[in-house]
Design an enzyme around this catalytic site. Structure first.
Site: not given
Length: 148
Positions: A66, A69, A114, A117, A137
């Site tokens: 991510c 984070c 995510c 976060c 995707c």
């Protein structure tokens, strides 16, 4: 009048979600941490233009994290070229993502976020390869790559 309320409801939907996450920052801290494009994708649920992410061409072994984070989210072992113009995977890493229905203008889709976060990664579709049949995707701006 009803059309205006309908449009305002759709536009406000991403902001109205009050989920709590273990990694949180203020809007100013997110803006300072992320590029403009990454902020728009991760925090405002925008979509980057297809074929613009360098991660589309990434072929090395490694892990996709991510961009907000740094949580490891996808392995290069599950990445494939879907031909859509966005990095695609057939499976996330365990406990890396959360999903929710997106009732936008284009019909119901499943958003991918995510887990740590809440950053918006993209969408998952049921037209991917075996073994899962899923296509995660993802916006390249929402991810960073760490070679193995």
């Amino acid at each position: 009048m009803h059309r205006r309320l309908f449009l305002l409801t759709i536009l406000a939907a991403p902001m109205a979600r009050a989920d709590t996450f273990e990694f949180t920052l203020t809007q100013a801290e997110w803006r300072a941490r992320l590029s403009d494009t990454a902020y728009e994708v991760l925090r405002e649920e925008a979509t980057e233009r297809p074929h613009t992410s360098p991660l589309n061409l990434e072929k090395r072994p490694g892990t996709y994290h991510c961009a907000g984070c740094d949580l490891a989210a996808f392995s290069s072992r599950t990445k494939y070229d879907s031909g859509t113009g966005w990095p695609s995977f057939w499976q996330p890493l365990p406990d890396a993502i959360r999903t929710r229905e997106d009732g936008g203008l284009f019909g119901a889709r499943t958003e991918v976020h995510c887990r740590r976060c809440g950053g918006h990664f993209g969408h998952v579709f049921e037209d991917g390869p075996k073994p899962t049949g899923l296509r995660y995707c993802m916006n390249g701006a929402a991810l960073t790559f760490r070679p193995a």
